[in-house]
Structure formats: structure tokens, C-alpha cells
Design a protein around this motif. Structure first.
Motif, mmCIF file in Angstrom:
data_model
loop_
_atom_site.group_PDB
_atom_site.id
_atom_site.type_symbol
_atom_site.label_atom_id
_atom_site.label_comp_id
_atom_site.label_asym_id
_atom_site.label_seq_id
_atom_site.Cartn_x
_atom_site.Cartn_y
_atom_site.Cartn_z
ATOM 1 N N TYR A 101 0.837 -1.198 0.000
ATOM 2 C CA TYR A 101 0.000 0.000 0.000
ATOM 3 C C TYR A 101 0.871 1.247 0.000
ATOM 4 C CZ TYR A 101 -3.891 3.063 1.430
ATOM 5 O OH TYR A 101 -4.852 4.047 1.490
ATOM 6 N N THR A 102 0.655 2.120 -0.996
ATOM 7 C CA THR A 102 1.472 3.322 -1.160
ATOM 8 C C THR A 102 0.582 4.534 -1.427
ATOM 9 O OG1 THR A 102 1.686 3.197 -3.579
ATOM 10 C CG2 THR A 102 3.195 1.839 -2.258
ATOM 11 N N LEU A 103 1.223 5.679 -1.633
ATOM 12 C CA LEU A 103 0.495 6.902 -1.961
ATOM 13 C C LEU A 103 -0.358 6.757 -3.215
ATOM 14 C CD1 LEU A 103 3.065 9.745 -1.202
ATOM 15 C CD2 LEU A 103 0.714 9.653 -0.374
ATOM 16 N N SER A 104 0.033 5.862 -4.102
ATOM 17 C CA SER A 104 -0.710 5.661 -5.341
ATOM 18 C C SER A 104 -1.725 4.522 -5.227
ATOM 19 C CB SER A 104 0.257 5.372 -6.497
ATOM 20 O OG SER A 104 1.034 4.223 -6.226
ATOM 21 N N GLY A 105 -1.942 4.034 -4.013
ATOM 22 C CA GLY A 105 -2.852 2.906 -3.813
ATOM 23 C C GLY A 105 -2.064 1.614 -3.649
ATOM 24 N N ARG A 107 0.036 -1.317 -4.864
ATOM 25 C CA ARG A 107 0.933 -1.708 -5.952
ATOM 26 C C ARG A 107 1.096 -3.220 -5.957
ATOM 27 N NH1 ARG A 107 5.060 1.855 -7.844
ATOM 28 N NH2 ARG A 107 6.420 0.031 -7.776
ATOM 29 N N ASP A 109 4.036 -5.423 -7.239
ATOM 30 C CA ASP A 109 5.405 -5.329 -7.750
ATOM 31 C C ASP A 109 5.959 -6.703 -8.113
ATOM 32 O OD1 ASP A 109 5.362 -2.590 -7.262
ATOM 33 O OD2 ASP A 109 6.237 -2.806 -5.253
ATOM 34 N N SER A 148 -5.857 5.326 -3.109
ATOM 35 C CA SER A 148 -4.801 6.298 -2.845
ATOM 36 C C SER A 148 -5.305 7.491 -2.041
ATOM 37 C CB SER A 148 -4.196 6.772 -4.171
ATOM 38 O OG SER A 148 -5.203 7.360 -4.994
ATOM 39 N N GLU A 149 -6.584 7.872 -2.250
ATOM 40 C CA GLU A 149 -7.125 9.043 -1.568
ATOM 41 C C GLU A 149 -7.183 8.866 -0.053
ATOM 42 O OE1 GLU A 149 -8.273 9.044 -5.737
ATOM 43 O OE2 GLU A 149 -8.468 7.549 -4.133
ATOM 44 N N PHE A 151 -4.837 7.226 1.712
ATOM 45 C CA PHE A 151 -3.516 6.911 2.260
ATOM 46 C C PHE A 151 -3.147 7.840 3.410
ATOM 47 C CE2 PHE A 151 1.124 7.108 2.486
ATOM 48 C CZ PHE A 151 1.454 5.762 2.464
ATOM 49 N N CYS A 160 -1.202 2.822 7.159
ATOM 50 C CA CYS A 160 -0.479 2.781 5.891
ATOM 51 C C CYS A 160 -0.148 1.345 5.489
ATOM 52 C CB CYS A 160 0.770 3.634 5.960
ATOM 53 S SG CYS A 160 0.421 5.377 6.086
ATOM 54 N N CYS A 161 1.097 1.136 5.061
ATOM 55 C CA CYS A 161 1.464 -0.166 4.525
ATOM 56 C C CYS A 161 1.410 -1.259 5.600
ATOM 57 C CB CYS A 161 2.855 -0.111 3.895
ATOM 58 S SG CYS A 161 4.179 0.422 5.017
#
Length: 220
Positions: A101-105, A107, A109, A148-149, A151, A160-161
């Protein structure tokens, strides 16, 4: 941190250094040519004192399935102090794809977690649980809670993560008939013991880089 750390016993002490194989070819010596950094005598060993390689605490998270992963954008050497370094955590599926979980929602990877601390949570022999882990992780990641909104809102509450990962872990524990773990319980039982080992390894590694050897007060 790619050099191999070895431990041997001499002069009544546990001594750590890098393996001879990590030295430039022209500078390599076998153990009979090396000196003890304490007594400066040639190294000779009995069977129980001979050098052994320490297992590196960092692994490729993309090769460890169904695991809780701890990494740092600055590299593994910055994972030594749990409270004083910016870390990022994620969850791998059975194929090594890392959800985080990141600022962009959320991910997904397939690279970037090659040197991290891995805590496997689903044993390989539990095939049904591994299959449900993948399915549930994908569905869980698509929840509006992790857009993301939200976060910054999650970060305000210390989630957060880490909150993303622990919430999913507790979800899987409930499906497996187990009680949920608080943040403190999970950290104390799964994370801190591993991070103490990591911190000790990093301290030894840096000491060897600086002095050529290390005599640690705590044995690994």
C-alpha cells in the motif's frame, strides 16, 4: 551487502570477518596464511572452532511465497534500527508478486523486493491455504479502503502499509480459525525477533568494513 560473513573462534573469542573468497584474487589467502587479529598468530583451528558462514538475513522477496516482507528504499543496510529508519512492508503471493500500500494505492510489484526481510506466514505444504491466500489477497487489495485518496488518512492513524498488511494477515487468520493479532502482538512475536538478528548482522558487517574484523558482544 553482498560479502559473506564468517565466524570463527580464536583466543577464546568469537571473531567475525569476510570470507577470503570475497577478497580480490591477488589478495586471497587460505586460513593458514591469515593472522588472528587478537594475538597476531597464524590461524589454526580445531573442528569446533573452524570458520562457518553466517546466513544472510536478507532474501529475494519475489522468491518467498505468502510472506510478510520488510524493505527499505535505501537498501538492506538501513534496516538495522526499526524505529529510526523509513521502512516499507508488503505481502507476497504464491507467485512472488508483492502487494503493498502506497500513496498511489495498492501496488503489485514483480521487482524491487530483491533484498528484504522475509517472514513466511503460509507453509508450502498447506496448498489449499496458499490458493485462498492468492485469491483473498487480490480481492482484499481491490477494497475501497485501500485507494490512494485514503492513504494520508490511514497514515494519520499509524496504518499505511503496515496496517494494510496486518489487516490482511488477520483476515487470513480468521479464515483459518485463528484469533486476530494486535499490532503489538504481531510485531513482538514475528517482527522484532527477526529485526534484532538483522540489526546485529548489520552492525557486524559495518564493523568488518571499518576494521577488517569484529568481536561482537552478542553471538549470532
Amino acid at each position: 551487502m553482498e560479502k559473506t560473513v564468517i565466524k570463527y573462534r580464536h583466543c577464546g573469542r568469537n571473531i567475525y570477518s569476510f570470507s577470503c573468497s570475497d577478497a580480490p584474487y591477488s589478495h586471497r589467502r587460505d586460513d593458514s596464511e591469515r593472522q588472528c587479529p587478537i594475538c597476531l598468530q597464524s590461524l589454526t583451528f580445531g573442528l569446533l572452532d573452524a570458520p562457518v558462514a553466517l546466513p544472510c538475513p536478507f532474501r529475494n522477496g519475489h522468491t518467498v511465497s505468502c510472506a510478510f516482507l520488510i524493505g527499505s528504499i535505501h537498501g538492506p543496510s538501513h534496516l538495522g534500527e526499526w524505529n529510526d529508519t523509513e521502512i516499507h512492508v508488503g505481502l507476497s503471493n504464491s507467485g512472488g508478486l508483492v502487494y503493498n500500500y502506497t500513496l498511489s494505492g495498492v501496488r503489485r510489484d514483480d521487482r524491487g523486493w530483491e533484498q528484504c526481510v522475509c517472514i513466511q506466514l503460509c507453509p508450502p505444504w498447506r496448498h489449499a491455504l496458499r490458493e485462498s491466500w492468492d485469491r483473498e489477497l487480490e480481492q482484499f487489495s481491490a477494497s475501497p479502503k485501500w485507494v490512494s485518496e485514503r492513504f494520508d488518512e490511514e497514515r494519520e492513524f499509524g496504518s499505511c502499509c503496515y496496517g494494510f498488511a496486518l489487516t490482511f494477515i488477520n483476515h487470513m487468520r480468521s479464515l483459518d480459525g485463528k484469533v486476530s493479532l494486535s499490532r503489538d502482538e504481531f510485531t513482538g512475536s514475528h517482527v522484532l525477533p527477526r529485526m534484532k538478528t538483522v540489526s546485529l548482522y548489520i552492525n557486524i558487517y559495518h564493523a568488518i568494513l571499518q576494521h577488517g574484523f569484529c568481536i561482537a558482544s552478542h553471538d549470532m
